[in-house]
Design a protein around this motif. Structure first.
Motif, mmCIF file in Angstrom:
data_model
loop_
_atom_site.group_PDB
_atom_site.id
_atom_site.type_symbol
_atom_site.label_atom_id
_atom_site.label_comp_id
_atom_site.label_asym_id
_atom_site.label_seq_id
_atom_site.Cartn_x
_atom_site.Cartn_y
_atom_site.Cartn_z
ATOM 1 N N GLN A 1 14.599 -20.394 -31.745
ATOM 2 C CA GLN A 1 13.550 -19.806 -30.923
ATOM 3 C C GLN A 1 13.791 -18.322 -30.699
ATOM 4 O O GLN A 1 12.858 -17.523 -30.642
ATOM 5 C CB GLN A 1 13.460 -20.537 -29.574
ATOM 6 N N ALA A 2 15.058 -17.928 -30.536
ATOM 7 C CA ALA A 2 15.371 -16.521 -30.325
ATOM 8 C C ALA A 2 14.967 -15.681 -31.530
ATOM 9 O O ALA A 2 14.411 -14.582 -31.384
ATOM 10 C CB ALA A 2 16.868 -16.360 -30.040
ATOM 11 N N THR A 3 15.216 -16.211 -32.719
ATOM 12 C CA THR A 3 14.834 -15.491 -33.938
ATOM 13 C C THR A 3 13.320 -15.407 -34.061
ATOM 14 O O THR A 3 12.767 -14.351 -34.424
ATOM 15 C CB THR A 3 15.422 -16.197 -35.167
ATOM 16 N N ILE A 4 12.642 -16.494 -33.761
ATOM 17 C CA ILE A 4 11.176 -16.494 -33.817
ATOM 18 C C ILE A 4 10.609 -15.479 -32.836
ATOM 19 O O ILE A 4 9.717 -14.694 -33.172
ATOM 20 C CB ILE A 4 10.622 -17.896 -33.517
ATOM 21 N N ARG A 5 11.146 -15.458 -31.618
ATOM 22 C CA ARG A 5 10.626 -14.541 -30.603
ATOM 23 C C ARG A 5 10.880 -13.089 -30.979
ATOM 24 O O ARG A 5 10.076 -12.208 -30.685
ATOM 25 C CB ARG A 5 11.274 -14.851 -29.254
ATOM 26 N N SER A 6 11.992 -12.847 -31.655
ATOM 27 C CA SER A 6 12.279 -11.478 -32.084
ATOM 28 C C SER A 6 11.287 -11.018 -33.138
ATOM 29 O O SER A 6 10.847 -9.860 -33.128
ATOM 30 C CB SER A 6 13.714 -11.399 -32.638
ATOM 31 N N ALA A 7 10.923 -11.923 -34.047
ATOM 32 C CA ALA A 7 9.978 -11.565 -35.112
ATOM 33 C C ALA A 7 8.532 -11.645 -34.655
ATOM 34 O O ALA A 7 7.673 -10.933 -35.166
ATOM 35 C CB ALA A 7 10.183 -12.489 -36.308
ATOM 36 N N TRP A 8 8.267 -12.487 -33.691
ATOM 37 C CA TRP A 8 6.899 -12.791 -33.251
ATOM 38 C C TRP A 8 6.843 -12.642 -31.736
ATOM 39 O O TRP A 8 6.637 -13.601 -31.007
ATOM 40 C CB TRP A 8 6.575 -14.220 -33.686
ATOM 41 N N PRO A 9 7.011 -11.403 -31.221
ATOM 42 C CA PRO A 9 7.073 -11.207 -29.765
ATOM 43 C C PRO A 9 5.730 -11.479 -29.118
ATOM 44 O O PRO A 9 4.677 -11.355 -29.747
ATOM 45 C CB PRO A 9 7.465 -9.733 -29.633
ATOM 46 N N LEU A 10 5.790 -11.815 -27.847
ATOM 47 C CA LEU A 10 4.569 -12.144 -27.116
ATOM 48 C C LEU A 10 3.958 -10.872 -26.529
ATOM 49 O O LEU A 10 3.722 -10.761 -25.323
ATOM 50 C CB LEU A 10 4.883 -13.158 -26.000
ATOM 51 N N ASN A 11 3.701 -9.917 -27.400
ATOM 52 C CA ASN A 11 3.139 -8.652 -26.926
ATOM 53 C C ASN A 11 2.093 -8.146 -27.919
ATOM 54 O O ASN A 11 1.673 -8.870 -28.832
ATOM 55 C CB ASN A 11 4.241 -7.610 -26.700
ATOM 56 N N ALA A 12 1.698 -6.886 -27.743
ATOM 57 C CA ALA A 12 0.591 -6.338 -28.535
ATOM 58 C C ALA A 12 0.945 -6.124 -29.989
ATOM 59 O O ALA A 12 0.054 -5.856 -30.802
ATOM 60 C CB ALA A 12 0.119 -5.021 -27.916
ATOM 61 N N ARG A 13 2.221 -6.221 -30.365
ATOM 62 C CA ARG A 13 2.552 -6.112 -31.779
ATOM 63 C C ARG A 13 2.088 -7.340 -32.551
ATOM 64 O O ARG A 13 1.981 -7.295 -33.775
ATOM 65 C CB ARG A 13 4.059 -5.918 -31.956
ATOM 66 N N VAL A 14 1.828 -8.421 -31.860
ATOM 67 C CA VAL A 14 1.343 -9.651 -32.499
ATOM 68 C C VAL A 14 -0.123 -9.899 -32.145
ATOM 69 O O VAL A 14 -0.941 -10.194 -33.017
ATOM 70 C CB VAL A 14 2.205 -10.851 -32.082
ATOM 71 N N VAL A 15 -0.461 -9.772 -30.855
ATOM 72 C CA VAL A 15 -1.833 -10.012 -30.402
ATOM 73 C C VAL A 15 -2.355 -8.730 -29.758
ATOM 74 O O VAL A 15 -1.927 -8.363 -28.665
ATOM 75 C CB VAL A 15 -1.901 -11.178 -29.405
ATOM 76 N N VAL B 1 -3.082 -10.203 -17.269
ATOM 77 C CA VAL B 1 -4.025 -11.073 -17.964
ATOM 78 C C VAL B 1 -3.800 -10.992 -19.468
ATOM 79 O O VAL B 1 -3.754 -12.021 -20.164
ATOM 80 C CB VAL B 1 -5.472 -10.677 -17.610
ATOM 81 N N ALA B 2 -3.653 -9.784 -19.973
ATOM 82 C CA ALA B 2 -3.403 -9.615 -21.405
ATOM 83 C C ALA B 2 -2.116 -10.313 -21.812
ATOM 84 O O ALA B 2 -2.033 -10.926 -22.884
ATOM 85 C CB ALA B 2 -3.332 -8.129 -21.745
ATOM 86 N N SER B 3 -1.099 -10.243 -20.965
ATOM 87 C CA SER B 3 0.184 -10.891 -21.272
ATOM 88 C C SER B 3 0.025 -12.400 -21.354
ATOM 89 O O SER B 3 0.577 -13.054 -22.252
ATOM 90 C CB SER B 3 1.214 -10.518 -20.208
ATOM 91 N N ASP B 4 -0.743 -12.988 -20.421
ATOM 92 C CA ASP B 4 -0.983 -14.439 -20.466
ATOM 93 C C ASP B 4 -1.691 -14.833 -21.761
ATOM 94 O O ASP B 4 -1.329 -15.829 -22.414
ATOM 95 C CB ASP B 4 -1.841 -14.866 -19.269
ATOM 96 N N LEU B 5 -2.687 -14.084 -22.140
ATOM 97 C CA LEU B 5 -3.449 -14.407 -23.351
ATOM 98 C C LEU B 5 -2.576 -14.294 -24.595
ATOM 99 O O LEU B 5 -2.600 -15.161 -25.471
ATOM 100 C CB LEU B 5 -4.642 -13.470 -23.468
ATOM 101 N N ARG B 6 -1.801 -13.227 -24.669
ATOM 102 C CA ARG B 6 -0.928 -13.046 -25.835
ATOM 103 C C ARG B 6 0.106 -14.172 -25.912
ATOM 104 O O ARG B 6 0.426 -14.662 -27.004
ATOM 105 C CB ARG B 6 -0.231 -11.692 -25.751
ATOM 106 N N THR B 7 0.625 -14.584 -24.766
ATOM 107 C CA THR B 7 1.644 -15.642 -24.751
ATOM 108 C C THR B 7 1.081 -16.943 -25.305
ATOM 109 O O THR B 7 1.699 -17.599 -26.156
ATOM 110 C CB THR B 7 2.153 -15.846 -23.318
ATOM 111 N N VAL B 8 -0.101 -17.335 -24.836
ATOM 112 C CA VAL B 8 -0.690 -18.597 -25.277
ATOM 113 C C VAL B 8 -0.978 -18.565 -26.774
ATOM 114 O O VAL B 8 -0.618 -19.489 -27.522
ATOM 115 C CB VAL B 8 -1.991 -18.878 -24.494
ATOM 116 N N ILE B 9 -1.606 -17.481 -27.238
ATOM 117 C CA ILE B 9 -2.057 -17.440 -28.643
ATOM 118 C C ILE B 9 -0.878 -17.292 -29.592
ATOM 119 O O ILE B 9 -0.793 -17.997 -30.610
ATOM 120 C CB ILE B 9 -3.063 -16.279 -28.812
ATOM 121 N N ALA B 10 0.059 -16.427 -29.273
ATOM 122 C CA ALA B 10 1.216 -16.248 -30.156
ATOM 123 C C ALA B 10 2.087 -17.496 -30.175
ATOM 124 O O ALA B 10 2.609 -17.897 -31.223
ATOM 125 C CB ALA B 10 2.034 -15.039 -29.704
#
Length: 1011
Positions: free
Chosen positions: A642-656, A614-623
């Motif tokens: 997109q690869a560069t963006i994902r590296s800097a802005w991962p869909l995990n707890a480091r962002v959300v 659930v946390a992963s889904d929420l982080r993915t949508v918001i990030a």
């Protein structure tokens, strides 16, 4: 007028001294004052299994049974069975305290706290005065006085080894045969390396040795009853130090769980024999002694009452004691042994391991046990029993141990009766049937805190020890200060008492109202509403005394009545109805989505950990929403992949980061987007899940919030991209400085230049750069320039990408000067390279490989230029013109020809060529160089002056002029010597003319005052 604010009707010190979690700890007065009826069930036996369907009885029935049941053998055994903390020892003590006085009985009481061999033997043999029994007591005293725990530990290991060595394959199950006999488990115990492990701190053997020698102290945790798998040496790091036969057996055991359990069972089976061996209790000596005791009391016409508070802790004497107490008193029609009635507390697990002879005796007499594992069911929550139990302890805490002991514990006074707040307190906090106030609890708070500390697999369990140790004592002792200061209940309380699965949490609706309208104490009010208010359906449902006692603001909340109602406990069937209604509203959702939405609800209301999926889904949508809204214009930046963006802005707890979600990842604590556990966020996150799955949001405002958040966190995405790409302002300043120092090496940049020129040079790729004065450069300078130019292109491209504007993913076509100029000014604030390797961006490192020596290179280059200039000034002093020097050389050359002084054709051609090149040189550059060097050589010369002098590209002028002067000087010196020779011998007039020309040439080099 008295009020509740900060009110304490007890002192923490008195409560701590009065409320004990062990039945053996309190005095008789405190014990009687705090005793409350236990939940006891007569439970039948089906083999070794305890049948749960028996009648509920009370302590008086237990006492009546115990004293009235008759055994045809004269030996009655009644076990009290229950898990740890259920009140087994308490019930045994209650029976002791309520035994009617009678000369008929001899009471032997084995306390839970007095389980050393000495204490047990003394209690069993008290008042027995035969010589054999006195000798046994003396032997045990001598043994315990003459040995310490370390020595006893070693003896126990040796005794175990001897006992195990005598086993045969017939004594163990087939799968355990490798453990039997002299080459079995005994070799492990005999190995010094392994025995050292088993004797280590915290292992069972040393703890058992301590228990055999010392009685248990108050507050000491439960003692071990047997070996466990943790006591096996299966994970020794330095096993290679053991003997080969030991290593082989341990390796076999380590890889076989079944064999490990067999080894533990075998050790436990031989444990009592080992204890008796080291304590000189072998060969049934204790059994014989107990039978002798029974004979003595038979002669006196007495019946023995044996009360055992914890049978499992009587290590070393259990089997002999059991054999002695079940031995028939009546033989051949006469009584040879005193009848004995044994009431013993034993844990559920230990009961199943009792010898069959003992179980047979139980089945043959009473046919049942007293089972204390009696939870409250959903239909029988026992709230009145809970409040009665707790109320007695609350009253005892108010009275205090000293006062109770002075009063004897029979007629316990009730301080509530003389309290000024009694009416209001009992009305709003509640009171037991005995008249004891529940403050600072009420019925709802008591039930909820008890449920919160109950085992998850048995939420209705009522374990007295847990209630006292985990609920009553912490609130009265640990939280008393917070209550007095007006900060109770706080986050520590919430952590200690999470919402139990069986209790209704405070709804999201109520929490949202509280968060929106109580700006002072929203978190505390939510706790009070849930625990003391019973999770009501509106935020104003708290009694005024509760609000006052916990220092909350008295106020009216939106949609609620100004008059608070008493807390209402939601019945299980009502909760199921409410849940069914909620499920009906979401029944159209896919089952998996329903589960995720419910998980977010439980995350808030029950403070459960948010599932990872659930946390992963929420982080993915918001990030992702933030990344998709990014415009690449503030600041201007080349659009990244997109690869560069994902590296800097991962869909995990480091962002959300979501409070209460599992976030075992570095950087989660500094995530730019954080969600606290609030009602507002709970609703929003549920809408995010719905939107992700193509469903409408719960509220339209949530769609707007998602859009607003996407714009709000673009700055955070910029920071993340810049950090990931290493193009933060600090990184770019270093990059620009590297580009400018590289340009300085090429002679194209120096301090004081126009900013527009410097900016253009910083972004030049340097592919066509080449110094015209390369021949005048020091080798270190040339190597540094060459190394820089090799990697300058990627350096400049990164600068252009970071500070330029491009279309799509193409090359940057225009520089954002508004952002670049401030960074340029920071870069040129210092023209050196005092930077450590860890601070240099990776994309800069290769281009600055030799820059650490920049200052030394500048000094060395200026010294070299000074030497070259001084060489020129020997033949071309400042003040003479280049034309004069050229004319002097030409005149000397012509005169030499006229005087027939030999001039080799090669030399004449070289000088002629050098004269032609020097004719085109800019002789003014020499004066410029000299001026630069003079400024650089001043005592307090600024760094900029030294750098400017070193870096200017002065073309080939210095090399051309220096070459001409050196070649001319060498030739004319030779010609002078030839002319002098001719003059001395022949007086040649032409030669004298050459001498005059040479003298004139020399005069050009002389100091001005000598000319």
């Amino acid at each position: 007028m008295a009020d509740f604010r900060g009110f304490l009707c007890w002192t923490p010190e008195t409560a701590a001294a009065t409320i004990n979690t062990e039945a053996v700890s309190p005095s008789r007065a405190v014990f009687l004052a705090t005793h409350a009826p236990l939940r006891i069930r007569r439970a039948g036996l089906d083999g070794r299994a305890i049948v749960s369907d028996g009648p509920l009885i009370d302590e008086n029935t237990v006492l009546k049974d115990f004293l009235s049941l008759q055994s045809d053998t004269g030996a009655l055994l009644l076990p009290i069975v229950g898990d740890s903390g259920t009140g087994k020892s308490h019930l045994v003590r209650w029976v002791r305290e309520n035994l009617p006085p009678s000369d008929k009985y001899k009471v032997i009481y084995l306390e839970k706290a007095k389980t050393s061999l000495r204490a047990v033997i003394d209690a069993l043999l008290a008042d027995a005065d035969s010589g054999a029994l006195a000798q046994l007591r003396a032997d045990i005293h001598r043994f315990t006085d003459g040995v310490d725990s370390a020595t006893l530990s070693r003896r126990l290991v040796n005794a175990l080894s001897e006992s195990l060595a005598a086993t045969t394959a017939r004594d163990v199950p087939q799968h355990a045969r490798p453990l039997a006999g002299p080459r079995g488990l005994t070799v492990v115990l005999q190995d010094p390396h392994v025995s050292a492990f088993m004797l280590g701190q915290g292992k069972f053997i040393p703890r058992l040795a301590e228990q055999l020698l010392q009685d248990r102290m108050d507050g000491e945790p439960d003692r071990p009853m047997a070996f466990t798998m943790d006591d096996l040496p299966t994970d020794l790091l330095d096993l290679h130090r053991a003997a080969q036969v030991t290593i082989k057996l341990i390796n076999v055991i380590s890889g076989n769980t079944q064999l490990q359990q067999a080894a533990v069972d075998l050790l436990n089976q031989h444990l009592e024999a080992a204890v008796k061996r080291v304590a000189s209790l072998g060969a049934g000596r204790l059994q014989d002694a107990m039978l002798q005791v029974r004979r003595e009391y038979a002669r006196k016409g007495k019946e023995i009452i044996l009360l055992i508070e914890d049978f499992a802790l009587i290590q070393g004497v259990q089997k002999d004691l059991l054999d002695a107490v079940i031995e028939a008193a009546n033989r051949y029609g006469s009584t040879t042994l005193a009848p004995i009635r044994t009431l013993m507390a034993v844990t559920t697990g230990y009961f199943s391991d009792l010898p069959e002879t003992a179980l047979t005796r139980v089945r043959a007499t009473a046919g049942y046990v007293y089972n204390l594992n009696v939870p409250f069911t959903r239909d029988d929550r026992g709230e009145s029993e809970i409040t009665s139990f707790v109320g007695r302890y609350l009253n005892a805490a108010r009275v205090g141990r000293d006062a109770l002991e002075n009063e004897g514990g029979q007629q316990v006074r009730n301080p509530c009766e003389t309290c000024d707040l009694v009416s209001r307190c009992h009305e709003q906090f509640g009171v037991t049937s005995e008249g004891y106030g529940l403050y600072p609890f009420n019925s709802s708070a008591l039930v909820r805190t008890i449920h919160a500390t109950a085992p998850r697999n048995d939420p209705y369990a009522f374990v007295p020890r847990t209630v006292l140790g985990s609920v009553i004592r912490p609130v009265l002792v640990d939280h008393a200060g917070a209550l007095k200061e007006g900060t109770f209940p706080d986050t520590r309380f919430r952590t200690q008492f999470p919402t139990a699965d069986i209790d209704e949490p405070l709804s999201t609706d109520v929490q949202e109202v509280v968060e929106a309208e109580d700006h002072l104490d929203a978190d505390r009010r939510k706790i009070v509403l849930e625990f003391w208010g019973g999770a009501p359906d509106h935020a104003g449902a708290l009694p005024s005394a509760v609000i006052e006692a916990f220092a909350l603001e008295a106020r009216t909340f939106s949609g609620t009545s100004a008059t608070p109602r008493q807390p209402v406990r939601v019945q299980p069937e009502e909760r199921e109805k409410q849940q069914a209604e909620t499920e009906t509203t979401t029944e159209k959702l896919p089952r998996s989505l329903q589960a995720k939405v419910s998980a977010v609800e439980d995350w808030l209301t029950r403070e459960q950990v948010l599932p990872q999926a659930v946390a992963s889904d929420l982080r993915t949508v918001i990030a992702t929403a933030v990344a998709q809204r990014y415009r690449w214009v503030n600041p201007l930046m080349r659009e990244q992949t997109q690869a560069t963006i994902r590296s800097a802005w991962p869909l995990n707890a480091r962002v959300v980061s979501i409070e209460g979600a599992t976030e075992n990842i570095q950087g989660a604590d500094t995530a730019p987007i954080k969600f606290k556990r609030t009602a507002r966020n709970s609703r929003y996150l549920r809408s995010v899940l719905l939107l992700k799955n193509g469903q409408p949001a719960q509220r339209a405002e949530h769609v707007r919030r998602l859009s607003t958040d996407a714009d709000r966190y673009t700055a955070s995405l910029t920071t993340a991209l810049q950090k990931n790409l290493q193009i933060t302002d600090d990184d770019l300043v270093l990059g620009l400085r590297a580009a400018l120092i590289g340009a300085a090496l090429a002679g194209l940049a120096w301090p004081g230049m126009d900013e527009a020129e410097l900016l253009a040079i910083a972004f030049a790729d340097g592919r066509s750069w080449a110094r015209q004065d390369a021949a005048d450069r020091e080798s270190a300078w040339s190597r540094a320039l060459e190394g820089h130019l090799q990697y300058r292109t990627p350096l400049v491209e990164r600068l252009r990408d970071a500070l330029g504007v491009a279309q799509g993913e193409g090359k940057a076509r225009m520089i954002d000067a508004a952002r670049a100029l401030p960074l340029l000014r920071r870069a040129v604030a210092q023209w050196d390279w005092q930077v450590t390797g860890s601070d240099i961006p990776e994309w800069v490192k290769k281009a600055v490989r030799n820059f650490a020596d920049w200052t030394d290179m500048v000094e060395a280059q200026n010294a070299s230029l000074r030497r070259k200039l001084d060489g020129i000034r020997r033949h071309h002093p400042r003040g003479t013109t280049g034309a004069q020097v050229l004319a002097a050389v030409r005149d000397a050359l012509l005169a030499a020809v006229d005087a027939s002084i030999p001039v080799p054709l090669a030399i004449r051609a070289e000088i002629t060529e050098r004269l032609a090149r020097a004719q085109d040189a800019d002789w003014k550059i020499l004066n410029q160089l000299e001026d630069d060097l003079l400024r650089a050589e001043e005592p307090e010369a600024p760094e900029a002056a030294r750098i400017t002098a070193a870096v200017r590209d002065r073309g080939v002028t210095i090399q051309v002029i220096s070459g001409l002067l050196q070649a001319s000087d060498a030739w004319l010196t030779t010609a002078l010597e030839h002319a002098a020779s001719r003059t001395n011998t022949h007086g040649d007039e032409a030669a004298r003319g050459v001498q005059e020309l040479l003298t004139e040439w020399r005069s050009l080099s002389a100091p001005e005052e000598d000319r």
